[in-house]
Design a protein around this motif. Structure first.
Motif, PDB file in Angstrom:
ATOM      1  N   LEU A   1       0.821  -1.214   0.000  1.00 15.37           N
ATOM      2  CA  LEU A   1       0.000   0.000   0.000  1.00 15.37           C
ATOM      3  C   LEU A   1       0.852   1.260   0.000  1.00 15.37           C
ATOM      4  O   LEU A   1       0.495   2.273  -0.631  1.00 15.37           O
ATOM      5  CB  LEU A   1      -0.912   0.001   1.234  1.00 15.37           C
ATOM      6  CG  LEU A   1      -2.030  -1.041   1.271  1.00 15.37           C
ATOM      7  CD1 LEU A   1      -2.709  -1.053   2.638  1.00 15.37           C
ATOM      8  CD2 LEU A   1      -3.057  -0.770   0.178  1.00 15.37           C
ATOM      9  N   LEU A   2       1.983   1.216   0.689  1.00 14.42           N
ATOM     10  CA  LEU A   2       2.826   2.398   0.807  1.00 14.42           C
ATOM     11  C   LEU A   2       3.584   2.720  -0.475  1.00 14.42           C
ATOM     12  O   LEU A   2       3.896   3.889  -0.743  1.00 14.42           O
ATOM     13  CB  LEU A   2       3.835   2.212   1.940  1.00 14.42           C
ATOM     14  CG  LEU A   2       3.351   2.380   3.372  1.00 14.42           C
ATOM     15  CD1 LEU A   2       4.479   2.080   4.341  1.00 14.42           C
ATOM     16  CD2 LEU A   2       2.820   3.795   3.606  1.00 14.42           C
ATOM     17  N   GLN A   3       3.915   1.699  -1.256  1.00 11.61           N
ATOM     18  CA  GLN A   3       4.784   1.883  -2.420  1.00 11.61           C
ATOM     19  C   GLN A   3       4.337   3.025  -3.339  1.00 11.61           C
ATOM     20  O   GLN A   3       5.104   3.966  -3.586  1.00 11.61           O
ATOM     21  CB  GLN A   3       4.910   0.575  -3.192  1.00 11.61           C
ATOM     22  CG  GLN A   3       5.547   0.699  -4.575  1.00 11.61           C
ATOM     23  CD  GLN A   3       6.974   1.209  -4.518  1.00 11.61           C
ATOM     24  OE1 GLN A   3       7.844   0.559  -3.958  1.00 11.61           O
ATOM     25  NE2 GLN A   3       7.227   2.385  -5.100  1.00 11.61           N
ATOM     26  N   PRO A   4       3.124   3.010  -3.862  1.00 17.05           N
ATOM     27  CA  PRO A   4       2.744   4.103  -4.778  1.00 17.05           C
ATOM     28  C   PRO A   4       2.642   5.448  -4.078  1.00 17.05           C
ATOM     29  O   PRO A   4       2.926   6.494  -4.684  1.00 17.05           O
ATOM     30  CB  PRO A   4       1.382   3.653  -5.325  1.00 17.05           C
ATOM     31  CG  PRO A   4       0.854   2.699  -4.299  1.00 17.05           C
ATOM     32  CD  PRO A   4       2.047   2.002  -3.728  1.00 17.05           C
TER      33      PRO A   4
ATOM     34  N   ALA B   1      11.533   2.908  -4.559  1.00 14.22           N
ATOM     35  CA  ALA B   1      10.940   1.574  -4.416  1.00 14.22           C
ATOM     36  C   ALA B   1      11.128   1.090  -2.988  1.00 14.22           C
ATOM     37  O   ALA B   1      12.167   1.321  -2.366  1.00 14.22           O
ATOM     38  CB  ALA B   1      11.579   0.587  -5.390  1.00 14.22           C
ATOM     39  N   LEU B   2      10.103   0.421  -2.459  1.00 13.51           N
ATOM     40  CA  LEU B   2      10.140  -0.202  -1.141  1.00 13.51           C
ATOM     41  C   LEU B   2      10.151  -1.710  -1.342  1.00 13.51           C
ATOM     42  O   LEU B   2       9.276  -2.254  -2.025  1.00 13.51           O
ATOM     43  CB  LEU B   2       8.926   0.199  -0.299  1.00 13.51           C
ATOM     44  CG  LEU B   2       8.532   1.683  -0.280  1.00 13.51           C
ATOM     45  CD1 LEU B   2       7.360   1.902   0.673  1.00 13.51           C
ATOM     46  CD2 LEU B   2       9.713   2.556   0.115  1.00 13.51           C
TER      47      LEU B   2
ATOM     48  N   LEU C   1      15.115   0.188   0.727  1.00 14.45           N
ATOM     49  CA  LEU C   1      14.713   1.438   0.076  1.00 14.45           C
ATOM     50  C   LEU C   1      15.624   1.682  -1.111  1.00 14.45           C
ATOM     51  O   LEU C   1      16.847   1.741  -0.964  1.00 14.45           O
ATOM     52  CB  LEU C   1      14.816   2.611   1.065  1.00 14.45           C
ATOM     53  CG  LEU C   1      14.087   2.455   2.399  1.00 14.45           C
ATOM     54  CD1 LEU C   1      14.351   3.658   3.291  1.00 14.45           C
ATOM     55  CD2 LEU C   1      12.588   2.265   2.189  1.00 14.45           C
ATOM     56  N   ARG C   2      15.029   1.837  -2.268  1.00 18.20           N
ATOM     57  CA  ARG C   2      15.809   2.069  -3.485  1.00 18.20           C
ATOM     58  C   ARG C   2      15.417   3.408  -4.102  1.00 18.20           C
ATOM     59  O   ARG C   2      14.239   3.768  -4.163  1.00 18.20           O
ATOM     60  CB  ARG C   2      15.591   0.952  -4.498  1.00 18.20           C
ATOM     61  CG  ARG C   2      16.033  -0.418  -4.004  1.00 18.20           C
ATOM     62  CD  ARG C   2      15.906  -1.463  -5.115  1.00 18.20           C
ATOM     63  NE  ARG C   2      16.875  -1.229  -6.177  1.00 18.20           N
ATOM     64  CZ  ARG C   2      18.135  -1.669  -6.139  1.00 18.20           C
ATOM     65  NH1 ARG C   2      18.576  -2.336  -5.086  1.00 18.20           N
ATOM     66  NH2 ARG C   2      18.945  -1.440  -7.154  1.00 18.20           N
TER      67      ARG C   2
ATOM     68  N   GLY D   1      15.906   5.132  -7.651  1.00 19.99           N
ATOM     69  CA  GLY D   1      16.337   4.772  -8.996  1.00 19.99           C
ATOM     70  C   GLY D   1      16.791   3.319  -8.991  1.00 19.99           C
ATOM     71  O   GLY D   1      16.086   2.438  -8.533  1.00 19.99           O
ATOM     72  N   GLU D   2      17.992   3.072  -9.474  1.00 20.59           N
ATOM     73  CA  GLU D   2      18.505   1.708  -9.551  1.00 20.59           C
ATOM     74  C   GLU D   2      19.382   1.329  -8.368  1.00 20.59           C
ATOM     75  O   GLU D   2      19.850   0.197  -8.276  1.00 20.59           O
ATOM     76  CB  GLU D   2      19.328   1.540 -10.841  1.00 20.59           C
ATOM     77  CG  GLU D   2      18.537   1.753 -12.115  1.00 20.59           C
ATOM     78  CD  GLU D   2      17.394   0.758 -12.244  1.00 20.59           C
ATOM     79  OE1 GLU D   2      17.612  -0.428 -11.920  1.00 20.59           O
ATOM     80  OE2 GLU D   2      16.291   1.167 -12.657  1.00 20.59           O
ATOM     81  N   LEU D   3      19.603   2.255  -7.439  1.00 20.25           N
ATOM     82  CA  LEU D   3      20.555   2.023  -6.357  1.00 20.25           C
ATOM     83  C   LEU D   3      19.874   2.040  -4.994  1.00 20.25           C
ATOM     84  O   LEU D   3      18.856   2.725  -4.800  1.00 20.25           O
ATOM     85  CB  LEU D   3      21.653   3.095  -6.375  1.00 20.25           C
ATOM     86  CG  LEU D   3      22.549   3.136  -7.611  1.00 20.25           C
ATOM     87  CD1 LEU D   3      23.437   4.372  -7.568  1.00 20.25           C
ATOM     88  CD2 LEU D   3      23.384   1.858  -7.710  1.00 20.25           C
ATOM     89  N   PRO D   4      20.432   1.295  -4.027  1.00 19.97           N
ATOM     90  CA  PRO D   4      19.902   1.384  -2.669  1.00 19.97           C
ATOM     91  C   PRO D   4      20.123   2.784  -2.111  1.00 19.97           C
ATOM     92  O   PRO D   4      21.189   3.378  -2.308  1.00 19.97           O
ATOM     93  CB  PRO D   4      20.704   0.327  -1.897  1.00 19.97           C
ATOM     94  CG  PRO D   4      21.914   0.061  -2.722  1.00 19.97           C
ATOM     95  CD  PRO D   4      21.533   0.317  -4.138  1.00 19.97           C
ATOM     96  N   ALA D   5      19.111   3.305  -1.416  1.00 20.90           N
ATOM     97  CA  ALA D   5      19.225   4.661  -0.878  1.00 20.90           C
ATOM     98  C   ALA D   5      20.320   4.735   0.183  1.00 20.90           C
ATOM     99  O   ALA D   5      21.085   5.702   0.232  1.00 20.90           O
ATOM    100  CB  ALA D   5      17.890   5.104  -0.295  1.00 20.90           C
TER     101      ALA D   5
END
Length: 381
Positions: free
Chosen positions: A208-211, A228-229, A285-286, A288-292
């Motif tokens: 639910l949180l993702q969007p 992204a989560l 937590l991402r 773009g393509e990398l982990p935050a």
């Protein structure tokens, strides 16, 4: 939902404080160390039974006092309730709802809902997995207070199982006889059963949180995403557990956890600790393509943390009632662009409580009632 009155007795720096509040924006201004954060910390404690600053209750009681009392009048539509918590370090806390003492502290959960933004939120991105688990579990409890009981049951079973594993590890190290593994089998089943419910709730929540988080990040930092989560389950070796697993139901998750516990048993006995379960999971937590974590800049990390809080607010608001928004010394941490964007997003809230050292840190869109906090007192301007 909003708080109409906050009362403190021997809480943090306050001997006594009586603060009348209104819907809309209330800003608490004063130099650092005067007690602004203590006020909103008390509001958050009534909503979550915990502080966003410390892990135990002892620091919340004014030095020299035996206990602290936090009380708030809460209005939701036509309904008004008075909630009170008495903090007794080293002893059981007490709770009252509408002056009745026949309630447990966790019965207060749900009467007041808050979403709190604070400098400590940076740990959601840069901190250890425990910070992110706490974020998920507090939001779960805000949505469904009964899950406080599930979390408590899980912690109790985990403690019992760890005690058995520690005993087995010590016996092995000292050359003693092995423990009765049938006892551990029983605790495996208990842990997997309660853990499956908690895991399923977390997976559904992340979905639910993702969007909402992706949308919030775009609002704060246009063109800087996507975000992204990714829920990382220890039952799957720490890999990403797809949100679709929540649809498998509690029985499927129970079987997954039970199997993982069996596979990890030898290692667990050697180390004397439970290595599989929701208490070992993480929220990846991402950006773009990398982990935050480790790759996002300071500004990007702040935007991600704020996006998580905004997503929480959006979810709770959509499910109703609208939570109280608390912004504790947040604007001083942000650049001008993010400061204005955040202010515009939260300004329409039913009740917004803001703390700041100087008035210039608070964007003009958050004009409202202002209080001066100094020398242990709170005065409306």
């Amino acid at each position: 939902m909003h708080v109409t009155h906050l009362s403190l007795a021997d809480f943090r720096s306050y001997v006594r404080a009586e603060v009348p509040l209104e819907p809309g924006v209330s800003v608490f201004l004063g130099p650092n160390g005067q007690g602004k954060t203590n006020l909103v910390e008390a509001v958050g404690y009534l909503a979550t039974l915990g502080s966003h600053r410390v892990a135990s209750d002892a620091p919340l009681v004014r030095r020299g006092a035996e206990r602290a009392v936090v009380r708030a009048a809460v209005t939701e539509g036509e309904r008004q309730q008075l909630i009170e918590l008495e903090l007794n370090p080293g002893r059981a806390n007490r709770a009252r709802i509408n002056r009745s003492s026949q309630v447990r502290p966790r019965d207060v959960l749900g009467v007041l809902r808050t979403v709190l933004f604070a400098p400590e939120d940076l740990a959601l991105v840069k901190g250890d997995p425990g910070e992110r688990r706490r974020f998920l579990d507090e939001l779960l409890t805000a949505r469904a207070p009964r899950l406080a009981g599930v979390r408590s049951d899980y912690d109790r079973v985990l403690k019992q199982r760890n005690t058995l594993l520690k005993s087995a590890a010590m016996a092995r190290r000292h050359g003693g006889r092995g423990m009765d593994l049938s006892t551990l089998d029983v605790w495996d089943q208990h842990l997997a059963r309660v853990g499956a419910e908690l895991l399923g709730q977390r997976l559904a929540l992340v979905s639910l949180l993702q969007p909402l988080a992706d949308k919030a990040y775009e609002q704060l930092a246009p063109g800087g995403g996507p975000v992204a989560l990714e829920y990382r389950s220890s039952a799957d070796g720490g890999g990403d557990a797809p949100p679709a697993e929540a649809a498998e139901g509690a029985e499927a998750l129970y079987g997954r956890l039970l199997g993982a516990l069996g596979e990890a048993r030898k290692q667990e006995i050697e180390r004397g600790v439970t290595l599989v379960g929701p208490h070992r999971d993480d929220l990846g937590l991402r950006l773009g393509e990398l982990p935050a974590r480790g790759y996002a800049s300071h500004g990007e990390s702040w935007s991600f943390a704020l996006a998580l809080r905004l997503a929480s607010y959006g979810l709770l608001r959509d499910e109703g009632p609208e939570p109280v928004l608390v912004l504790d010394d947040v604007f001083a941490e942000l650049d001008a662009r993010r400061r204005e964007r955040l202010a515009e997003l939260v300004a329409p809230g039913e009740q917004v409580l803001v703390t700041a050292a100087v008035a210039e840190d608070v964007p003009g869109v958050l004009a409202g009632v202002r209080f001066t906090v100094a020398a242990g007192g709170v005065e409306r301007d």
